[in-house]
Design a protein around this motif. Sequence first.
Motif, short mmCIF file in Angstrom:
data_model
loop_
_atom_site.label_atom_id
_atom_site.label_comp_id
_atom_site.label_asym_id
_atom_site.label_seq_id
_atom_site.Cartn_x
_atom_site.Cartn_y
_atom_site.Cartn_z
N ARG A 54 0.84 -1.22 0.00
CA ARG A 54 0.00 0.00 0.00
C ARG A 54 0.86 1.26 0.00
NH1 ARG A 54 -5.32 -0.69 3.78
NH2 ARG A 54 -6.18 -2.44 2.63
N VAL A 55 1.91 1.23 0.79
CA VAL A 55 2.80 2.39 0.84
C VAL A 55 3.44 2.59 -0.53
CG1 VAL A 55 4.84 3.37 1.96
CG2 VAL A 55 3.20 2.05 3.30
N ARG A 56 3.84 1.50 -1.17
CA ARG A 56 4.44 1.61 -2.50
C ARG A 56 3.45 2.20 -3.50
NH1 ARG A 56 8.88 -1.34 -5.21
NH2 ARG A 56 8.62 -0.91 -7.41
N ALA A 57 2.18 1.81 -3.41
CA ALA A 57 1.16 2.38 -4.32
C ALA A 57 1.05 3.89 -4.12
CB ALA A 57 -0.18 1.70 -4.08
N TRP A 58 1.09 4.34 -2.86
CA TRP A 58 1.03 5.78 -2.60
C TRP A 58 2.29 6.47 -3.15
CZ3 TRP A 58 4.29 8.63 0.74
CH2 TRP A 58 3.94 9.97 0.84
N ILE A 59 3.45 5.86 -2.92
CA ILE A 59 4.70 6.45 -3.39
C ILE A 59 4.71 6.55 -4.91
CG2 ILE A 59 7.18 6.00 -3.59
CD1 ILE A 59 7.02 4.85 -0.74
N GLU A 60 4.21 5.53 -5.58
CA GLU A 60 4.18 5.54 -7.05
C GLU A 60 3.20 6.57 -7.60
OE1 GLU A 60 3.38 1.46 -7.92
OE2 GLU A 60 5.50 0.91 -7.86
N SER A 61 2.26 7.02 -6.78
CA SER A 61 1.30 8.02 -7.24
C SER A 61 1.86 9.45 -7.16
CB SER A 61 0.01 7.94 -6.41
OG SER A 61 0.22 8.45 -5.10
#
Length: 168
Positions: A39-46
């Motif tokens: 989930r953190v990676r998804a936010w970072i990628e956004s």
Amino acid sequence: MFKPFVFLIAAIYFLVDAVFFTLFKPVFRRLANCWVFKRVRAWIESLRPYPALALFLVPVILLEPVKPLAAYLTATGHIGRGFALLIVGELLKLLLIEWLFCANRDKLMSIPAFTWCHDRFCQGKDWVASLPAWQLVRGWSFNAKCAVQRHALEFKAAQKRKLLSWPS
């Protein structure tokens, strides 16, 4: 007058990073694939490029002072604490930097100043990797890795034989 001294300090500095990164890269990859980080990676990628750069710099700014602090502790007689601080700080910094870079590589490389710094870093890394001392350490590392793997397999086989030999 100070140029050779500064060059030596910089070489040692980058060598420590390169050694830690090379030795622990498989561990970093395994940790990055944990469900906690998805989930953190998804936010970072956004994130857009410059917020991604700001986030990328956070572990560098917060954890880079660990090296001089570890050197101070070691020099003042707290050798165990100094090495422990160096190892934990470096591993944490490299884990976060690698993870953030992998998540936002294209965005970060779209920033010209970052691309320039990244190119210089890669040139320095290639130079260190070409040194005979580095290649010697890599050979030792490979031999040690093979020895550990061999002993682990022998241990597992011995444990399996031990389990099979137990009377039921």
